[in-house]
Design a protein around this motif. Structure first.
Motif, PDB file in Angstrom:
ATOM      1  N   ASP A   1       3.686  25.443  36.193  1.00  0.00           N
ATOM      2  CA  ASP A   1       5.082  25.169  34.876  1.00  0.00           C
ATOM      3  C   ASP A   1       4.439  25.931  33.777  1.00  0.00           C
ATOM      4  N   TYR A   2       4.652  26.504  32.390  1.00  0.00           N
ATOM      5  CA  TYR A   2       4.296  27.182  31.253  1.00  0.00           C
ATOM      6  C   TYR A   2       4.382  25.647  30.247  1.00  0.00           C
ATOM      7  N   TRP A   3       5.538  25.222  30.460  1.00  0.00           N
ATOM      8  CA  TRP A   3       5.706  24.041  30.093  1.00  0.00           C
ATOM      9  C   TRP A   3       5.034  22.865  29.711  1.00  0.00           C
ATOM     10  N   ASP A   4       4.895  22.696  31.612  1.00  0.00           N
ATOM     11  CA  ASP A   4       3.615  21.739  31.384  1.00  0.00           C
ATOM     12  C   ASP A   4       2.378  22.000  31.047  1.00  0.00           C
ATOM     13  N   ARG A   5       2.172  22.768  30.204  1.00  0.00           N
ATOM     14  CA  ARG A   5       0.562  23.104  29.937  1.00  0.00           C
ATOM     15  C   ARG A   5      -0.002  22.580  29.350  1.00  0.00           C
ATOM     16  N   PRO A   6      -0.891  22.100  29.406  1.00  0.00           N
ATOM     17  CA  PRO A   6      -1.723  20.791  28.486  1.00  0.00           C
ATOM     18  C   PRO A   6      -2.293  21.258  27.355  1.00  0.00           C
ATOM     19  N   THR A   7      -1.648  19.990  26.476  1.00  0.00           N
ATOM     20  CA  THR A   7      -1.877  20.508  25.174  1.00  0.00           C
ATOM     21  C   THR A   7      -2.885  19.686  24.539  1.00  0.00           C
ATOM     22  N   ALA A   8      -3.237  18.473  25.366  1.00  0.00           N
ATOM     23  CA  ALA A   8      -3.919  16.626  24.935  1.00  0.00           C
ATOM     24  C   ALA A   8      -4.302  16.091  26.305  1.00  0.00           C
ATOM     25  N   MET A   9      -5.471  15.833  25.649  1.00  0.00           N
ATOM     26  CA  MET A   9      -6.510  15.073  26.969  1.00  0.00           C
ATOM     27  C   MET A   9      -6.912  13.341  25.913  1.00  0.00           C
ATOM     28  N   LEU A  10      -7.472  12.789  27.274  1.00  0.00           N
ATOM     29  CA  LEU A  10      -8.440  11.156  26.538  1.00  0.00           C
ATOM     30  C   LEU A  10      -8.446  10.736  28.298  1.00  0.00           C
ATOM     31  N   VAL A  11      -9.869  10.584  28.674  1.00  0.00           N
ATOM     32  CA  VAL A  11      -9.854   9.950  29.857  1.00  0.00           C
ATOM     33  C   VAL A  11     -10.615   8.447  29.547  1.00  0.00           C
ATOM     34  N   GLU A  12      -9.717   7.799  30.012  1.00  0.00           N
ATOM     35  CA  GLU A  12     -11.158   5.893  30.318  1.00  0.00           C
ATOM     36  C   GLU A  12     -12.081   5.795  30.838  1.00  0.00           C
ATOM     37  N   GLU A  13     -12.478   4.801  30.820  1.00  0.00           N
ATOM     38  CA  GLU A  13     -13.958   4.206  31.203  1.00  0.00           C
ATOM     39  C   GLU A  13     -13.586   4.760  32.690  1.00  0.00           C
ATOM     40  N   ASN A  14     -12.372   3.937  33.433  1.00  0.00           N
ATOM     41  CA  ASN A  14     -12.478   4.423  34.816  1.00  0.00           C
ATOM     42  C   ASN A  14     -12.472   5.482  35.856  1.00  0.00           C
ATOM     43  N   CYS A  15     -12.009   6.617  34.644  1.00  0.00           N
ATOM     44  CA  CYS A  15     -12.136   8.073  34.797  1.00  0.00           C
ATOM     45  C   CYS A  15     -10.811   8.337  35.139  1.00  0.00           C
ATOM     46  N   ARG A  16     -10.053   7.533  35.014  1.00  0.00           N
ATOM     47  CA  ARG A  16      -8.057   7.982  34.976  1.00  0.00           C
ATOM     48  C   ARG A  16      -8.042   8.944  33.985  1.00  0.00           C
ATOM     49  N   VAL A  17      -7.194  10.234  34.052  1.00  0.00           N
ATOM     50  CA  VAL A  17      -7.243  10.863  33.371  1.00  0.00           C
ATOM     51  C   VAL A  17      -6.061  11.145  32.923  1.00  0.00           C
ATOM     52  N   TRP A  18      -5.413  11.509  31.236  1.00  0.00           N
ATOM     53  CA  TRP A  18      -4.034  10.734  30.858  1.00  0.00           C
ATOM     54  C   TRP A  18      -4.276  12.996  30.137  1.00  0.00           C
ATOM     55  N   ILE A  19      -3.346  13.423  30.136  1.00  0.00           N
ATOM     56  CA  ILE A  19      -2.826  15.206  30.577  1.00  0.00           C
ATOM     57  C   ILE A  19      -1.383  15.100  29.538  1.00  0.00           C
ATOM     58  N   GLY A  20      -1.491  15.111  27.720  1.00  0.00           N
ATOM     59  CA  GLY A  20       0.063  15.320  27.174  1.00  0.00           C
ATOM     60  C   GLY A  20       0.590  16.902  27.130  1.00  0.00           C
ATOM     61  N   THR A  21       1.560  17.272  27.367  1.00  0.00           N
ATOM     62  CA  THR A  21       1.936  18.475  28.007  1.00  0.00           C
ATOM     63  C   THR A  21       3.201  19.124  27.169  1.00  0.00           C
ATOM     64  N   LEU A  22       3.200  20.598  26.835  1.00  0.00           N
ATOM     65  CA  LEU A  22       4.183  21.467  25.820  1.00  0.00           C
ATOM     66  C   LEU A  22       5.216  20.883  25.626  1.00  0.00           C
ATOM     67  N   GLN A  23       6.146  20.324  26.895  1.00  0.00           N
ATOM     68  CA  GLN A  23       7.636  20.180  26.484  1.00  0.00           C
ATOM     69  C   GLN A  23       7.452  19.439  27.613  1.00  0.00           C
TER      70      GLN A  23
END
Length: 334
Positions: free
Chosen positions: A85-107
């Motif tokens: 979805d367009y509103w799920d478009r990624p806007t930010a990201m970080l990765v933990e040492e355990n390789c868990r990935v966090w992704i912020g989205t547009l809305q």
């Protein structure tokens, strides 16, 4: 921009993902995207992660090895995002040492990717090639997020995840289980207008406190958490008579001084001997200097200190690399 554990600098410019080839002193384009800009983050082991609409990628340069055309190659692995979805478009990201990935989205809040049954090996792509399927978890305002319009993600020295958004800043304590955890609003981080745009932190030996940069937020463009309260920085403090409208990037040095990218170029703040507690909510504890150079006159949106001690500055006029000498243009603005 980001720098990998191997020291390679990566950047996204006008939809192009690139890495800087030190030996040839030039940028190498890996991929191009139309009408969208990928977000990237450093892998704690090797390579980087990249997210674009509908896709998550792990990318790593091959070890010094060249084929017939003399160009270094990249290895990559990809997974579909839960939605396209367009509103799920990624806007930010970080990765933990355990390789868990966090992704912020547009809305639509924050997605978290993990691989519970993954097995890592020395021959794998860092957090990439593994057995088991990716598991996704989503955070929204019902989980305590102040807003689902995410602008920045960062992990603080205190071990918490910080999310900047249109209502201020929310934090997530990693001692919680992701599946059952809740976010907390950081009191006092709310913008007067506009939104919280960027995050940075003092080094741990100076307290590890958070900095928040704001976009079109009225007179206050920066806030710094000090001894349990906020110290406000006003646009006129940095640029008397003109004022800054927005902060696009912050980089804090080991001595507590900081670089601030803004709508009116690049600024450097040096901490003075004054005690912050005696400055009632004002930023006089810092001395500000504007960096005069045609490359960084307006709209500086990214800052990065690489493993060689150089600072990279990206903005409207292109990308500059600052070393011990005068900054030089490293990427044409075409």
């Amino acid at each position: 921009m980001t720098v990998g554990q191997d020291g390679v600098v990566w950047a996204v410019v006008r939809g192009r993902l690139m890495w800087y080839d030190e030996s040839r002193r030039r940028w190498v384009v890996v991929a191009s995207f139309t009408h969208q800009s990928p977000v990237i983050a450093t892998d704690p082991s090797a390579g980087i992660w990249m997210a674009v609409q509908g896709e998550l990628h792990h990318i790593r340069l091959r070890e010094e090895r060249a084929d017939g055309d003399g160009k270094s190659k990249v290895e990559s692995q990809s997974w579909p995002l839960p939605t396209n979805d367009y509103w799920d478009r990624p806007t930010a990201m970080l990765v933990e040492e355990n390789c868990r990935v966090w992704i912020g989205t547009l809305q639509h809040g924050v997605w978290v990717a993990s691989w519970p049954s993954a097995t890592l090996s020395s021959t794998s792509i860092a957090c990439g090639r593994r057995e088991g399927s990716v598991v996704w978890h989503r955070f929204t305002v019902t989980d305590g997020l102040g807003s689902e319009w995410i602008t920045a993600l960062a992990r603080g020295p205190d071990g918490r995840i910080y999310a900047a958004h249109h209502a201020g800043v929310s934090t997530f304590d990693l001692h919680q289980e992701v599946e059952n955890g809740r976010w907390m609003i950081l009191p006092g981080s709310e913008p007067a207008t506009g939104w919280a745009n960027v995050l940075a932190f003092d080094p741990p030996h100076l307290g590890g406190e958070v900095w928040v940069g704001y976009h079109h937020s009225g007179p206050v463009i920066l806030r710094h958490r000090q001894n349990g309260r906020w110290v406000d920085f006003y646009g006129d403090d940095l640029y008397p008579g003109w004022g800054l409208e927005s902060v696009g990037a912050i980089w804090v040095e080991g001595d507590g001084s900081l670089w601030v990218g803004s709508t009116h170029g690049l600024w450097h703040g040096t901490r003075t001997e004054a005690k912050a507690e005696t400055i009632a909510g004002k930023s006089s504890v810092y001395q500000w200097d504007r960096i005069e150079d045609e490359i960084v006159v307006h709209n500086v949106w990214t800052l990065l200190r690489d493993t060689q001690g150089r600072i990279w500055v990206g903005g409207e006029e292109g990308l500059a690399m600052w070393g011990e000498a005068r900054p030089g243009r490293e990427l044409a603005d075409d």
